[in-house]
Design a protein around this motif. Structure first.
Motif: not given
Length: 178
Positions: A65-87
């Motif tokens: 949650i702490e990592i996800e709170e670091l939001v970059m306005s033009d970047g994807p979330s870490i969760a979405s990157i992990i989901a893509a790599v996992s898929a």
């Protein structure tokens, strides 16, 4: 065992769940002292192991949650990157988080780090290492160096052409982290 219980602050949790771990009454009241003692010790070990695992899970979730709170306005979330790599790789988050040297897991982490380091410049290399459970940033640096070299070899080629990671890789290739 006592130090872990104290450091993790799970003593109260153990007390509330304690009855669940007690051995069968026939073992507690057994005449044989050795059987009674071993049954109670086993129950205590199971209780402590489960409480420690719960505490570690809560800590991992808190850090994510702490990592996800670091939001970059033009970047994807870490969760979405992990989901893509996992898929693309067929590996779960738990498999990615293991600190194993198995090639498939290592290459999946390289893919994640390549994408995340390029698209999430707000996260440092140590932060990216912690996302997948590695101990330090030098492992990430090694992965970032190896990924381009082995990108055309199997199975990285199939990971890179998978629809879930292909769009991320196109963006990451435009501005790789050096």
């Amino acid at each position: 065992m006592g130090i872990a219980v104290e450091k993790l602050g799970i003593f109260d949790d153990l007390q509330t769940k304690g009855e669940r771990y007690l051995p069968a009454p026939r073992l507690v009241h057994a005449e044989d002292f050795v059987n009674r003692k071993s049954a109670i010790e086993e129950a205590a070990r199971i209780a402590v192991d489960e409480a420690i695992a719960d505490a570690v899970r809560r800590e991992v979730q808190r850090r994510m949650i702490e990592i996800e709170e670091l939001v970059m306005s033009d970047g994807p979330s870490i969760a979405s990157i992990i989901a893509a790599v996992s898929a693309a790789t067929g590996m779960t988050l738990d498999e990615l988080r293991t600190n194993t040297r198995v090639r498939a897991a290592a290459r999946a982490r390289w893919l994640f780090w390549y994408i995340a380091s390029a698209l999430r410049r707000d996260l440092s290399l140590p932060a990216l290492a912690k996302v997948v459970g590695c101990s330090d940033h030098t492992t990430v640096m090694h992965g970032l160096k190896q990924f381009p070299l082995l990108r055309q070899a199997e199975p990285l080629r199939s990971y890179c052409t998978h629809p879930s990671t292909a769009t991320f890789l196109v963006e990451a290739d435009k501005r790789p982290r050096r």
